[in-house]
Design an enzyme around this catalytic site. Sequence first.
Site, PDB file in Angstrom:
ATOM      1  N   HIS A  90     -52.939   5.595 -43.447  1.00 54.95           N
ATOM      2  CA  HIS A  90     -52.676   4.232 -43.923  1.00 54.95           C
ATOM      3  C   HIS A  90     -54.011   3.562 -44.243  1.00 54.95           C
ATOM      4  CE1 HIS A  90     -51.532   0.028 -44.054  1.00 54.95           C
ATOM      5  NE2 HIS A  90     -50.299   0.439 -44.279  1.00 54.95           N
ATOM      6  N   GLU A 160     -49.625   3.153 -51.970  1.00 58.08           N
ATOM      7  CA  GLU A 160     -49.866   1.774 -51.526  1.00 58.08           C
ATOM      8  C   GLU A 160     -51.215   1.300 -52.070  1.00 58.08           C
ATOM      9  OE1 GLU A 160     -47.549   0.549 -47.779  1.00 58.08           O
ATOM     10  OE2 GLU A 160     -49.403   1.459 -47.116  1.00 58.08           O
TER      11      GLU A 160
HETATM   12  P1  13P Z   1     -47.160  -5.485 -46.798  1.00 54.00           P
HETATM   13  O1  13P Z   1     -45.713  -5.131 -47.099  1.00 54.00           O
HETATM   14  O2  13P Z   1     -47.284  -6.517 -45.718  1.00 54.00           O
HETATM   15  O3  13P Z   1     -47.909  -5.817 -48.034  1.00 54.00           O
HETATM   16  O4  13P Z   1     -47.815  -4.169 -46.187  1.00 54.00           O
HETATM   17  C1  13P Z   1     -47.647  -2.980 -46.854  1.00 54.00           C
HETATM   18  C2  13P Z   1     -48.065  -1.893 -45.960  1.00 54.00           C
HETATM   19  O5  13P Z   1     -49.230  -1.764 -45.610  1.00 54.00           O
HETATM   20  C3  13P Z   1     -47.025  -1.001 -45.447  1.00 54.00           C
HETATM   21  O6  13P Z   1     -47.581   0.110 -44.834  1.00 54.00           O
END
Ligand code: 13P
Length: 237
Positions: A90, A160
Amino acid sequence: MKFIIFNWKSYLNFDESNFLTKFISKTKFKNKYNLIVAPSSLALGFLKNKYKNVNFSGQNFDFYGKGGFTSFMPISDLSENNINYALIGHSEVRQYRKENNSIVNLKLKLTLDTKITPIVCLGEDLNTYKKKLTTDYLKKQIIETFDKNTQYKEVFIAYEPLWAIGSGLVPTNDEISKIADFINFFLKDYSFKKLKILYGGSVNSENLEQLSKIKELDGFLVGSASIKKSFINKFKL
Ligand code: 13P
């Protein structure tokens, strides 16, 4: 089937995690959704034991095994407790714990001896996005993360973009579709039993419907919105 992963990060204390998981456990959700809860490490074992009808994921694990490794969590803490999913790489772990692609590569290998489905997080920073270098960046992440001569089992890749996490900014549907296609295309020479692509970054109640139109996606990885009942209720029967 759409996978919706609730990454509760460090937002909730133990009691709040218990309260929200109880709510999830008692709610009937549409069959097309598979909800997976990623609570804090402290809450995870307790919640897994208590709520048998809820799916759980670890937010992280470390690449050292059992032994004299103060503060680290071995993967066996997840596998021995039948936790079926784990986030790896992550961006917040990469940023605050200096986890890099080679550590992600090692951790991914550790999952091969378990029943854990890894959720590997990839994504570019704002500067890279602005310079239109996203696919080059992802290519490097993929090459350093996956090995061509390894037969992977089921793997989720969560795209992400760093600039979308917690910012309220989201790429367009078209941009996300193209990235999902790119990841699938680039990984076609690698060996996976199953490969699923998720999107994460500012997914919320307002944009969920729009983002759900992206047919290349198998689901979403959701942070701050996932601690709200109003968001969770979106998946209700
Ligand atoms: P948010 O949905 O708060 O932007 O975070 C995304 C995230 O890091 C999920 O792993």
